[in-house]
Motif scaffolding. Structure first.
Motif, PDB file in Angstrom:
ATOM      1  N   SER A 210      48.939  56.304  47.040  1.00  0.00           N
ATOM      2  CA  SER A 210      48.239  57.216  47.942  1.00  0.00           C
ATOM      3  C   SER A 210      47.967  58.599  47.354  1.00  0.00           C
ATOM      4  CB  SER A 210      49.060  57.392  49.226  1.00  0.00           C
ATOM      5  OG  SER A 210      50.344  57.883  48.923  1.00  0.00           O
ATOM      6  N   PHE A 211      48.690  58.969  46.291  1.00  0.00           N
ATOM      7  CA  PHE A 211      48.571  60.331  45.772  1.00  0.00           C
ATOM      8  C   PHE A 211      47.140  60.699  45.373  1.00  0.00           C
ATOM      9  CE2 PHE A 211      48.564  63.401  42.281  1.00  0.00           C
ATOM     10  CZ  PHE A 211      49.209  64.468  42.883  1.00  0.00           C
ATOM     11  N   PRO A 212      46.400  59.871  44.646  1.00  0.00           N
ATOM     12  CA  PRO A 212      45.041  60.289  44.253  1.00  0.00           C
ATOM     13  C   PRO A 212      44.143  60.582  45.453  1.00  0.00           C
ATOM     14  CG  PRO A 212      45.752  58.387  42.977  1.00  0.00           C
ATOM     15  CD  PRO A 212      46.749  58.553  44.070  1.00  0.00           C
ATOM     16  N   TYR A 213      44.187  59.706  46.476  1.00  0.00           N
ATOM     17  CA  TYR A 213      43.336  59.910  47.648  1.00  0.00           C
ATOM     18  C   TYR A 213      43.724  61.172  48.403  1.00  0.00           C
ATOM     19  CZ  TYR A 213      42.524  54.956  46.685  1.00  0.00           C
ATOM     20  OH  TYR A 213      42.231  53.762  46.081  1.00  0.00           O
ATOM     21  N   ILE A 214      45.028  61.367  48.594  1.00  0.00           N
ATOM     22  CA  ILE A 214      45.489  62.525  49.352  1.00  0.00           C
ATOM     23  C   ILE A 214      45.197  63.818  48.593  1.00  0.00           C
ATOM     24  CG2 ILE A 214      47.551  63.694  50.217  1.00  0.00           C
ATOM     25  CD1 ILE A 214      48.691  60.996  50.953  1.00  0.00           C
ATOM     26  N   ALA A 215      45.437  63.835  47.282  1.00  0.00           N
ATOM     27  CA  ALA A 215      45.201  65.047  46.494  1.00  0.00           C
ATOM     28  C   ALA A 215      43.731  65.449  46.536  1.00  0.00           C
ATOM     29  CB  ALA A 215      45.653  64.822  45.048  1.00  0.00           C
ATOM     30  N   ILE A 216      42.841  64.481  46.351  1.00  0.00           N
ATOM     31  CA  ILE A 216      41.403  64.781  46.379  1.00  0.00           C
ATOM     32  C   ILE A 216      40.982  65.255  47.768  1.00  0.00           C
ATOM     33  CG2 ILE A 216      39.103  63.769  46.193  1.00  0.00           C
ATOM     34  CD1 ILE A 216      40.222  61.939  44.006  1.00  0.00           C
ATOM     35  N   ALA A 217      41.466  64.576  48.808  1.00  0.00           N
ATOM     36  CA  ALA A 217      41.104  64.947  50.181  1.00  0.00           C
ATOM     37  C   ALA A 217      41.627  66.334  50.541  1.00  0.00           C
ATOM     38  CB  ALA A 217      41.636  63.905  51.160  1.00  0.00           C
ATOM     39  N   LEU A 218      42.843  66.676  50.096  1.00  0.00           N
ATOM     40  CA  LEU A 218      43.378  68.007  50.364  1.00  0.00           C
ATOM     41  C   LEU A 218      42.553  69.093  49.677  1.00  0.00           C
ATOM     42  CD1 LEU A 218      47.240  67.407  50.083  1.00  0.00           C
ATOM     43  CD2 LEU A 218      45.952  67.886  52.165  1.00  0.00           C
ATOM     44  N   LEU A 219      42.152  68.836  48.439  1.00  0.00           N
ATOM     45  CA  LEU A 219      41.326  69.811  47.722  1.00  0.00           C
ATOM     46  C   LEU A 219      39.963  69.979  48.396  1.00  0.00           C
ATOM     47  CD1 LEU A 219      42.101  68.859  43.998  1.00  0.00           C
ATOM     48  CD2 LEU A 219      42.864  70.896  45.238  1.00  0.00           C
ATOM     49  N   LEU A 220      39.345  68.863  48.774  1.00  0.00           N
ATOM     50  CA  LEU A 220      38.041  68.943  49.452  1.00  0.00           C
ATOM     51  C   LEU A 220      38.175  69.614  50.810  1.00  0.00           C
ATOM     52  CD1 LEU A 220      36.554  65.424  48.613  1.00  0.00           C
ATOM     53  CD2 LEU A 220      35.927  67.622  47.614  1.00  0.00           C
ATOM     54  N   GLY A 221      39.239  69.287  51.530  1.00  0.00           N
ATOM     55  CA  GLY A 221      39.436  69.899  52.840  1.00  0.00           C
ATOM     56  C   GLY A 221      39.626  71.398  52.758  1.00  0.00           C
ATOM     57  N   SER A 222      40.280  71.868  51.707  1.00  0.00           N
ATOM     58  CA  SER A 222      40.524  73.305  51.554  1.00  0.00           C
ATOM     59  C   SER A 222      39.241  74.088  51.312  1.00  0.00           C
ATOM     60  CB  SER A 222      41.500  73.556  50.400  1.00  0.00           C
ATOM     61  OG  SER A 222      42.760  72.958  50.669  1.00  0.00           O
ATOM     62  N   THR A 223      38.171  73.400  50.889  1.00  0.00           N
ATOM     63  CA  THR A 223      36.898  74.083  50.632  1.00  0.00           C
ATOM     64  C   THR A 223      36.024  74.183  51.870  1.00  0.00           C
ATOM     65  OG1 THR A 223      35.740  72.031  50.010  1.00  0.00           O
ATOM     66  CG2 THR A 223      36.940  73.184  48.270  1.00  0.00           C
ATOM     67  N   LEU A 224      36.472  73.637  52.982  1.00  0.00           N
ATOM     68  CA  LEU A 224      35.634  73.592  54.190  1.00  0.00           C
ATOM     69  C   LEU A 224      35.865  74.773  55.123  1.00  0.00           C
ATOM     70  CD1 LEU A 224      35.960  69.785  55.037  1.00  0.00           C
ATOM     71  CD2 LEU A 224      33.989  70.958  54.052  1.00  0.00           C
ATOM     72  N   GLY A 225      36.612  75.767  54.689  1.00  0.00           N
ATOM     73  CA  GLY A 225      36.951  76.880  55.565  1.00  0.00           C
ATOM     74  C   GLY A 225      35.740  77.612  56.113  1.00  0.00           C
ATOM     75  N   LYS A 226      34.781  77.946  55.253  1.00  0.00           N
ATOM     76  CA  LYS A 226      33.601  78.684  55.718  1.00  0.00           C
ATOM     77  C   LYS A 226      32.781  77.856  56.703  1.00  0.00           C
ATOM     78  CE  LYS A 226      33.072  81.631  51.627  1.00  0.00           C
ATOM     79  NZ  LYS A 226      32.167  82.042  50.513  1.00  0.00           N
ATOM     80  N   THR A 227      32.614  76.580  56.401  1.00  0.00           N
ATOM     81  CA  THR A 227      31.857  75.712  57.314  1.00  0.00           C
ATOM     82  C   THR A 227      32.546  75.609  58.668  1.00  0.00           C
ATOM     83  OG1 THR A 227      31.045  74.408  55.446  1.00  0.00           O
ATOM     84  CG2 THR A 227      30.912  73.401  57.623  1.00  0.00           C
ATOM     85  N   MET A 228      33.876  75.470  58.663  1.00  0.00           N
ATOM     86  CA  MET A 228      34.625  75.382  59.912  1.00  0.00           C
ATOM     87  C   MET A 228      34.505  76.681  60.711  1.00  0.00           C
ATOM     88  SD  MET A 228      36.139  72.339  59.957  1.00  0.00           S
ATOM     89  CE  MET A 228      37.560  72.523  61.022  1.00  0.00           C
ATOM     90  N   ASN A 229      34.504  77.826  60.029  1.00  0.00           N
ATOM     91  CA  ASN A 229      34.367  79.104  60.720  1.00  0.00           C
ATOM     92  C   ASN A 229      33.015  79.208  61.408  1.00  0.00           C
ATOM     93  OD1 ASN A 229      36.905  80.056  60.021  1.00  0.00           O
ATOM     94  ND2 ASN A 229      36.182  81.099  58.177  1.00  0.00           N
ATOM     95  N   VAL A 230      31.969  78.739  60.736  1.00  0.00           N
ATOM     96  CA  VAL A 230      30.631  78.795  61.338  1.00  0.00           C
ATOM     97  C   VAL A 230      30.538  77.831  62.522  1.00  0.00           C
ATOM     98  CG1 VAL A 230      28.174  78.413  60.934  1.00  0.00           C
ATOM     99  CG2 VAL A 230      29.566  79.517  59.183  1.00  0.00           C
ATOM    100  N   LEU A 231      31.077  76.619  62.380  1.00  0.00           N
ATOM    101  CA  LEU A 231      31.043  75.653  63.475  1.00  0.00           C
ATOM    102  C   LEU A 231      31.787  76.154  64.703  1.00  0.00           C
ATOM    103  CD1 LEU A 231      31.583  72.244  61.607  1.00  0.00           C
ATOM    104  CD2 LEU A 231      29.470  73.106  62.609  1.00  0.00           C
ATOM    105  N   SER A 232      32.836  76.942  64.488  1.00  0.00           N
ATOM    106  CA  SER A 232      33.607  77.451  65.621  1.00  0.00           C
ATOM    107  C   SER A 232      32.827  78.464  66.447  1.00  0.00           C
ATOM    108  CB  SER A 232      34.909  78.084  65.118  1.00  0.00           C
ATOM    109  OG  SER A 232      34.647  79.241  64.343  1.00  0.00           O
TER     110      SER A 232
END
Length: 346
Positions: A210-232
């Motif tokens: 599971s490590f490769p999937y989780i590591a990649i997903a965590l990195l991608l998720g951390s880049t979504l901050g600006k998009t999440m702020n706009v959606l809010s």
């Protein structure tokens, strides 16, 4: 009366002050997580000192201590960190995307899909070594079905997404109950432990899978901050600022689903982490998702590591999901109470 009013408002003033220093919160949470991991390495059926743990990590201690650390505790702790980080960020992503503070992996049918597949295999005694992978595929499949139902001509409907997830959850949990009723007694116990959530027996194979999937997903998720702020800010304003609602929600939902499904495939259905952790993080650093997302991963890893440590301290090991529920329910009530007081300017 004035003195009483000051003493009651003082904690909330300190909390607002902490929100101005998210970097400090990050450092504190990281240090606490590292200390908890270190303490967890020393505790168990065989207690070890800090020196013995360090020697075992360097492979210079006794063979038995090296086995305890490298084959039992270390992979289990790493698995717990991965599961907690995945659930924490997944909950933050779903709550932000749906603008619903009660959203977590259960609301989109992710947990129900994984649970059904796992229960079917366990109760029938089929392909037991493939249960984690099958649960992961089940969670992904149900999430795809829910998103398909939620699609409209203009994108993803939040209302249909939530209602579809709830409907699938009830349906799949009902089917799980039928399988449990007709299963053999020994298999029912194994299935219930999986449904409660447990890290017992988790080793390097689960971590490597599971490590490769989780590591990649965590990195991608951390880049979504600006998009999440706009959606809010709301759909109309987000569209006006150039955000594609449908594409953004599919991308956010896909990452959240991958994280939650990967966590379920390792530890089973662990509740309250994805629900409570984002609330606590927003209370500490505010609603800026550039901080909320990575800190939810760190806080989630700490919560699950601590819960697993507490689960192993007694004479009988408890499922980690039971501990997170026991800790999460009262904590969630306290967080809701604090947020209501802050909203009223108490």
């Amino acid at each position: 009366m004035t003195r009483l009013s000051f003493s009651l408002t003082k904690p909330w003033q300190h909390l607002t002050l902490v929100q101005n220093y998210p970097a400090l919160v990050t450092v504190v949470l990281t240090v606490v997580l590292v200390l908890t991991i270190g303490l967890s390495l020393t505790q168990g059926s065989v207690s070890l000192t800090g020196t013995e743990v360090w020697q075992a990590i360097l492979r210079s201690g006794s063979p038995m201590q090296q086995t305890i650390i490298w084959e039992l505790r270390l992979p289990r702790i790493i698995a717990g960190v991965l599961v907690g980080a995945s659930l924490g960020m997944s909950g933050a992503l779903l709550q932000g995307m749906l603008r619903n503070s009660l959203a977590d992996a259960y609301i989109l049918g992710i947990s129900a899909g994984a649970g059904l597949v796992a229960i079917v295999l366990i109760t029938l005694g089929l392909f037991l070594t493939w249960v984690p992978l099958a649960a992961w595929l089940g969670a992904i499949l149900v999430s795809l079905l829910v998103y398909t139902l939620a699609r409209t001509s203009v994108g993803i409907s939040i209302e249909r997404l939530i209602l579809g997830g709830v409907a699938f959850s009830f349906l799949l949990f009902s089917i799980q109950t039928v399988f449990l009723l007709f299963a053999e007694e020994g298999r029912v116990q194994a299935a219930l432990i999986w449904l409660t959530g447990s890290l017992n027996g988790r080793g390097w194979s689960e971590v490597k899978m599971s490590f490769p999937y989780i590591a990649i997903a965590l990195l991608l998720g951390s880049t979504l901050g600006k998009t999440m702020n706009v959606l809010s800010l709301g759909d109309d304003l987000a569209v006006g600022l150039g955000i594609s609602l449908g594409r953004s929600r599919i991308w956010i939902g896909a990452i959240a689903t991958l994280l939650a499904a990967s966590a379920v495939s390792i530890a089973g259905l662990v509740g309250f982490v994805g629900l409570v952790v984002p609330h606590g993080v927003r209370l500490l650093v505010g609603a800026d998702y550039r901080w909320v997302l990575p800190l939810s991963a760190i806080a989630g890893a700490w919560v699950l590591t601590l819960s697993d440590l507490l689960a192993r301290l007694g004479a009988i090991e408890l499922p980690v999901g039971a501990v997170t529920s026991l800790l999460g329910c009262p904590l969630f009530i306290v967080l809701l109470y604090r947020r209501s007081k802050l909203a009223k300017g108490f």
